[in-house]
Design an enzyme around this catalytic site. Structure first.
Site, PDB file in Angstrom:
ATOM      1  CG  ASN A  66      34.761  39.180  45.013  1.00  0.00           C
ATOM      2  OD1 ASN A  66      34.864  38.543  46.061  1.00  0.00           O
ATOM      3  ND2 ASN A  66      33.792  40.059  44.795  1.00  0.00           N
TER       4      ASN A  66
ATOM      5  CE  LYS B  32      30.852  38.326  43.450  1.00  0.00           C
ATOM      6  NZ  LYS B  32      29.748  38.899  42.722  1.00  0.00           N
TER       7      LYS B  32
ATOM      8  CG  HIS C  70      31.651  43.613  45.760  1.00  0.00           C
ATOM      9  ND1 HIS C  70      30.358  43.173  45.669  1.00  0.00           N
ATOM     10  CD2 HIS C  70      32.295  43.165  44.663  1.00  0.00           C
ATOM     11  CE1 HIS C  70      30.227  42.467  44.550  1.00  0.00           C
ATOM     12  NE2 HIS C  70      31.385  42.440  43.927  1.00  0.00           N
TER      13      HIS C  70
ATOM     14  CD  GLU D 257      27.862  40.475  45.406  1.00  0.00           C
ATOM     15  OE1 GLU D 257      28.727  39.891  46.069  1.00  0.00           O
ATOM     16  OE2 GLU D 257      27.716  40.294  44.171  1.00  0.00           O
TER      17      GLU D 257
ATOM     18  CD  GLU E 186      33.166  44.646  40.669  1.00  0.00           C
ATOM     19  OE1 GLU E 186      33.651  43.671  40.099  1.00  0.00           O
ATOM     20  OE2 GLU E 186      32.616  44.573  41.782  1.00  0.00           O
TER      21      GLU E 186
ATOM     22  N   GLY F  96      27.260  39.347  38.075  1.00  0.00           N
ATOM     23  CA  GLY F  96      26.585  38.066  38.228  1.00  0.00           C
ATOM     24  C   GLY F  96      25.392  37.883  37.314  1.00  0.00           C
TER      25      GLY F  96
ATOM     26  CB  SER G 165      29.129  39.375  33.383  1.00  0.00           C
ATOM     27  OG  SER G 165      28.007  39.261  34.239  1.00  0.00           O
TER      28      SER G 165
ATOM     29  N   GLY H 241      34.299  37.684  39.355  1.00  0.00           N
ATOM     30  CA  GLY H 241      33.550  36.916  40.339  1.00  0.00           C
ATOM     31  C   GLY H 241      33.436  35.470  39.904  1.00  0.00           C
TER      32      GLY H 241
HETATM   33  P1  PGA Z   1      30.863  38.470  38.374  1.00  0.00           P
HETATM   34  O1  PGA Z   1      31.189  39.279  39.721  1.00  0.00           O
HETATM   35  O2  PGA Z   1      32.158  38.368  37.605  1.00  0.00           O
HETATM   36  O3  PGA Z   1      30.353  37.139  38.839  1.00  0.00           O
HETATM   37  O4  PGA Z   1      29.852  39.270  37.630  1.00  0.00           O
HETATM   38  C1  PGA Z   1      32.080  40.360  39.727  1.00  0.00           C
HETATM   39  C2  PGA Z   1      32.188  40.937  41.109  1.00  0.00           C
HETATM   40  O5  PGA Z   1      31.182  40.940  41.829  1.00  0.00           O
HETATM   41  O6  PGA Z   1      33.266  41.407  41.524  1.00  0.00           O
END
Ligand code: PGA
Length: 264
Positions: free
Chosen positions: A9, A11, A107, A109, A180, A186, A226, A247
């Site tokens: 992903n 973003k 997601h 976000e 998630e 993140g 992460s 991500g």
């Molecule tokens: P991250 O994001 O691997 O940077 O933690 C995962 C995601 O938001 O799908």
């Protein structure tokens, strides 16, 4: 055997030119590097599936840069109406035409930065299932919800509204769920293997109770938050984790390739 999905992903990263380079380099790795070739063979035998989700404006670049079918393209979001006066939104027919196989829905976000509700996400999920695009539906709890012992309650609520109008066949054949935990996204703070497995096992149990054993056995459940090359293999080794939504680490070709290889 559930096909393991490794989904990047991106973003709001990588415009058209960077996307074209990334896809070209990744396809070169699949065709030339010894580990890449093994990974490509695993894609052919349906042991793994590799997905990249660029921003909307880079989807066309990704699809036209692709010379093979090894990499599948996903959108990061979608709107449930097919067309009309919805400024800023992108529809499923548009994603189909651009060449997307999947769309990420809900997601964290989208839920927590942009305020999408369970009702909004239910509409998106239903519309996606009526299109040729397949959903990757995200769920997960906030830190305070986990700390107050409410992780399962949050998953119950998010999945109850998403699943209430689905049938067993649809869940068996078309749906991917991504667990998630918001506190792991993140932040560098990955869920432990046990915590990630515990939540994914719980989601599979909910699917079993609602849709029966065939659907719960076929349902793919991803972990995200992460993920990096150092922790991907042990997460993928968990019984109920059928892939990863990645991500930050998917933006770096080398770490994304290592994560793909860790699924072999
Ligand atoms: P991250 O994001 O691997 O940077 O933690 C995962 C995601 O938001 O799908």
């Amino acid at each position: 055997m559930r096909t393991k999905m490794l989904a990047g992903n991106w973003k709001m990263n990588n415009g058209g030119a960077a996307t074209k380079d990334f896809i070209t380099n990744l396809e070169n790795w699949f065709s030339k590097d010894p580990v890449g070739k093994k990974s490509a063979a695993a894609v052919s035998s349906k042991a793994i599936e590799v997905v990249v989700a660029p921003p909307f404006t880079s989807i066309e670049s990704a699809c036209s840069a692709k010379q093979t079918d090894i990499i599948q393209i996903a959108a990061q979001n979608v709107y449930h109406k097919p067309k009309g006066a919805f400024t800023g939104e992108v529809s499923l027919p548009m994603l189909e035409e651009a060449g997307c196989k999947y769309a990420i829905i809900g997601h964290s976000e989208r839920r927590h930065v942009f305020g999408e509700s369970n009702e909004d996400l239910e509409k998106k999920l239903i519309a996606t299932l009526e299109s040729r695009v397949l959903p990757i539906f995200c769920v997960g709890e906030l830190l305070e919800e986990r700390e107050s012992g409410n992780m399962k309650k949050v998953l119950d609520t998010q999945l109850e509204s998403a699943w209430r109008s689905l049938t067993s066949d649809v869940v068996a054949d078309m749906v991917v769920i991504a667990y998630e935990p918001v506190w792991a996204i993140g932040t560098g703070q990955t869920a432990s293997d046990d915590d990630a497995e515990d939540a994914c096992d719980y989601i599979r149990t909910l699917a079993y109770e609602k849709f029966g054993v065939t659907s719960s056995d076929s349902l793919r459940i991803l972990y995200g938050g992460s993920v990096k090359p150092e922790n991907s293999a042990s997460l993928l080794a968990q019984r109920d984790i059928d892939g990863l939504l990645i991500g930050g680490a998917s933006l770096d070709a080398d770490s994304f390739e290592k994560i793909i290889a860790s699924a072999l």
